[in-house]
Design an enzyme around this catalytic site. Structure first.
Site, mmCIF file in Angstrom:
data_model
loop_
_atom_site.group_PDB
_atom_site.id
_atom_site.type_symbol
_atom_site.label_atom_id
_atom_site.label_comp_id
_atom_site.label_asym_id
_atom_site.label_seq_id
_atom_site.Cartn_x
_atom_site.Cartn_y
_atom_site.Cartn_z
ATOM 1 N N ASP A 1 13.232 23.018 49.115
ATOM 2 C CA ASP A 1 12.437 24.143 49.730
ATOM 3 C C ASP A 1 12.249 23.867 51.029
ATOM 4 O O ASP A 1 11.461 22.668 51.449
ATOM 5 C CB ASP A 1 11.027 24.337 48.747
ATOM 6 C CG ASP A 1 10.217 25.599 49.397
ATOM 7 O OD1 ASP A 1 10.927 26.299 50.321
ATOM 8 O OD2 ASP A 1 9.311 25.910 48.631
ATOM 9 N N HIS B 1 10.347 26.062 53.089
ATOM 10 C CA HIS B 1 9.193 27.153 53.524
ATOM 11 C C HIS B 1 9.429 27.824 55.019
ATOM 12 O O HIS B 1 8.485 28.004 55.662
ATOM 13 C CB HIS B 1 8.004 25.838 53.750
ATOM 14 C CG HIS B 1 7.159 25.873 52.452
ATOM 15 N ND1 HIS B 1 5.721 26.026 52.328
ATOM 16 C CD2 HIS B 1 7.592 25.484 51.483
ATOM 17 C CE1 HIS B 1 5.282 25.571 51.214
ATOM 18 N NE2 HIS B 1 6.601 25.425 50.457
ATOM 19 N N GLU C 1 15.889 26.855 49.434
ATOM 20 C CA GLU C 1 14.992 27.898 49.317
ATOM 21 C C GLU C 1 14.224 28.131 50.859
ATOM 22 O O GLU C 1 13.674 27.084 51.435
ATOM 23 C CB GLU C 1 13.863 27.726 48.428
ATOM 24 C CG GLU C 1 12.607 28.773 48.315
ATOM 25 C CD GLU C 1 11.658 28.353 47.277
ATOM 26 O OE1 GLU C 1 10.518 28.879 47.316
ATOM 27 O OE2 GLU C 1 12.020 27.634 46.171
ATOM 28 N N GLU D 1 9.845 34.563 48.169
ATOM 29 C CA GLU D 1 8.382 34.497 47.843
ATOM 30 C C GLU D 1 7.552 35.370 48.677
ATOM 31 O O GLU D 1 6.202 35.452 48.192
ATOM 32 C CB GLU D 1 8.100 33.220 47.594
ATOM 33 C CG GLU D 1 8.253 32.465 49.145
ATOM 34 C CD GLU D 1 7.634 30.881 49.156
ATOM 35 O OE1 GLU D 1 6.592 30.461 49.290
ATOM 36 O OE2 GLU D 1 8.676 30.089 48.644
ATOM 37 N N ASP E 1 7.631 36.747 43.357
ATOM 38 C CA ASP E 1 6.578 36.122 42.778
ATOM 39 C C ASP E 1 5.832 37.104 41.950
ATOM 40 O O ASP E 1 5.520 38.370 42.328
ATOM 41 C CB ASP E 1 5.650 35.657 43.741
ATOM 42 C CG ASP E 1 4.692 34.600 43.206
ATOM 43 O OD1 ASP E 1 3.803 35.240 42.444
ATOM 44 O OD2 ASP E 1 4.345 33.644 43.438
ATOM 45 N N HIS F 1 9.340 32.834 41.680
ATOM 46 C CA HIS F 1 8.410 32.104 42.383
ATOM 47 C C HIS F 1 7.094 32.148 41.660
ATOM 48 O O HIS F 1 6.681 32.834 41.237
ATOM 49 C CB HIS F 1 8.192 32.553 43.747
ATOM 50 C CG HIS F 1 7.460 31.675 44.513
ATOM 51 N ND1 HIS F 1 5.744 32.090 45.127
ATOM 52 C CD2 HIS F 1 7.495 30.405 45.429
ATOM 53 C CE1 HIS F 1 5.284 31.096 45.729
ATOM 54 N NE2 HIS F 1 6.338 30.225 46.081
#
Length: 381
Positions: A183, A185, A209, A235, A257, A284
């Site tokens: 991930d 971000h 991700e 997400e 999500d 997510h």
């Protein structure tokens, strides 16, 4: 049956729970929250309650349409998350009224168990490798790790090598029979993604991700085409319309999500849309027990489901974890890295209302860290 009350609870470490009560004593639970903006979403939920009090809770789709479109201004994380929690609670009520799990109302289960992954932390290759081995010993067949800390728009070869070395250490610890997801971000630029992703190819991550920020979704095709590494995003996308152009870019995994993207009603539509692009679903969910329960209901009813995120033991939850608010922790007991199919009505969990009310007395004011680069400029967290 009519809705008589909506009650919200700020629950540490960073959650917001919603209880929807009816005049027949059936209650539903949801988790409407934007991490770091819980009070804002709470206000939105109570504004939306004007459309729900006195109404039939089983008209779920009608309520979804009114709540998302009836206020003229639409979309965005706050409104979509408020609707998401309400939607979860209404599905919970519907399942309890009919005496079946929500996935049964969505067409029945398409699998017998759901694969889940565990989060690992650590800054050095040795640290992440140790945590990966621990999760493998606990039975998990997949882990997810942060790819990096702060990254400049185009960072140095040394920083690039640090990222690769950490992932390589986890791959060595897990072997080829388990998976690692990475991930970022949104901390990489498009240029940095195109430099780094090809270097991860030999390590075969399950997916990478959010390599770039959601506002750069138009550049995702360039990122996707730069390497064979499967790309996962979603997400910070909140509707099927947000996903529409992203799915066409060639991503491999969609990650809506359940507490942000309009709840069960909208995520099942996003999943169906993703299937038409040969894109898998991996919801997510670094949140609380209600969000996870809702995610699992979707997972059991979705043909193109891949794997489920869950936050048991994650660093955010120190002092308060998912099982603290359940009367029976059985639904979240994972065996060999999988969750069993929930058989209880509604979302399949029994919330400990007394524990929730006690926790809400303390409340929280969680905020995500704000990072800066060495020169003082803002950096993505």
């Amino acid at each position: 049956m009519r809705i008589v009350a909506l009650e919200t609870f700020l629950v540490p470490p960073r959650w917001l729970f919603l209880r929807v009560a009816t005049d027949e004593g059936v209650t539903g639970w949801g988790e409407p929250v934007v991490e770091g903006r819980a009070e804002t979403v709470r206000a939105a939920v109570h504004e939306l309650s004007d459309h729900l009090i006195g109404r039939d809770p089983l008209r779920i789709e009608h309520h979804w349409q009114v709540l998302t479109k009836g206020g003229f201004y639409r979309g965005g994380p706050v409104l979509s998350s408020a609707v998401a929690g309400i939607d979860q609670a209404l599905w919970d009520i519907a399942g309890k009224v009919h005496g079946v799990p929500v996935h049964q109302l969505l067409g029945g289960p398409v699998r017998d168990r759901v694969r889940v992954y565990a989060w690992i932390g650590g800054d050095s290759p040795a640290d992440v490798a140790e945590q990966a081995r621990a999760q493998a010993e606990a039975g998990f067949t997949a882990v997810k790790m942060n790819g990096s800390g702060r990254l400049r728009h185009i960072d140095t070869p040394a920083r690039t090598r640090e990222v690769v070395d950490r992932v390589a250490a986890v791959r060595e610890a897990l072997g080829d029979d388990r998976d690692v997801a990475v991930d970022f971000h949104g901390r990489m630029s498009t240029a940095m993604s195109r430099r780094l992703l090809p270097l991860l190819e030999p390590l075969q991550p399950l997916f990478v991700e959010e390599p770039v920020l959601p506002e750069h979704s138009r550049d995702l095709r360039r990122v996707v085409e730069s390497s064979s590494v499967p790309i996962a995003v979603g997400e910070r996308l909140f509707s099927r319309w947000d996903f529409r152009d992203v799915l066409a870019s060639g991503i491999a995994v969609a990650q809506p999500d359940l507490s942000h993207a309009g709840g069960i009603s909208e995520v099942r539509r996003i999943a169906a849309l993703a299937e038409t692009y040969d894109v898998a679903l991996a919801p997510h969910c670094p949140l609380g027990p209600i969000a996870l329960a809702a995610s699992l209901q979707i997972a059991f009813a979705t043909p193109n489901f891949l794997i489920q995120e869950q936050s048991l033991g994650i660093h955010y939850n120190r002092g308060n974890d998912l099982l603290d608010h359940l009367l029976d922790p059985t639904p979240f007991r994972f065996v060999d890295g999988h969750a069993a199919r929930p058989t209880g009505p509604g979302l399949g969990i029994d919330i400990d209302e007394h524990a929730v009310r006690r926790a809400a007395e303390a409340g929280h004011r969680w905020r995500n860290p704000v990072w800066h680069h060495e020169d003082g400029a803002f950096a993505e967290w």
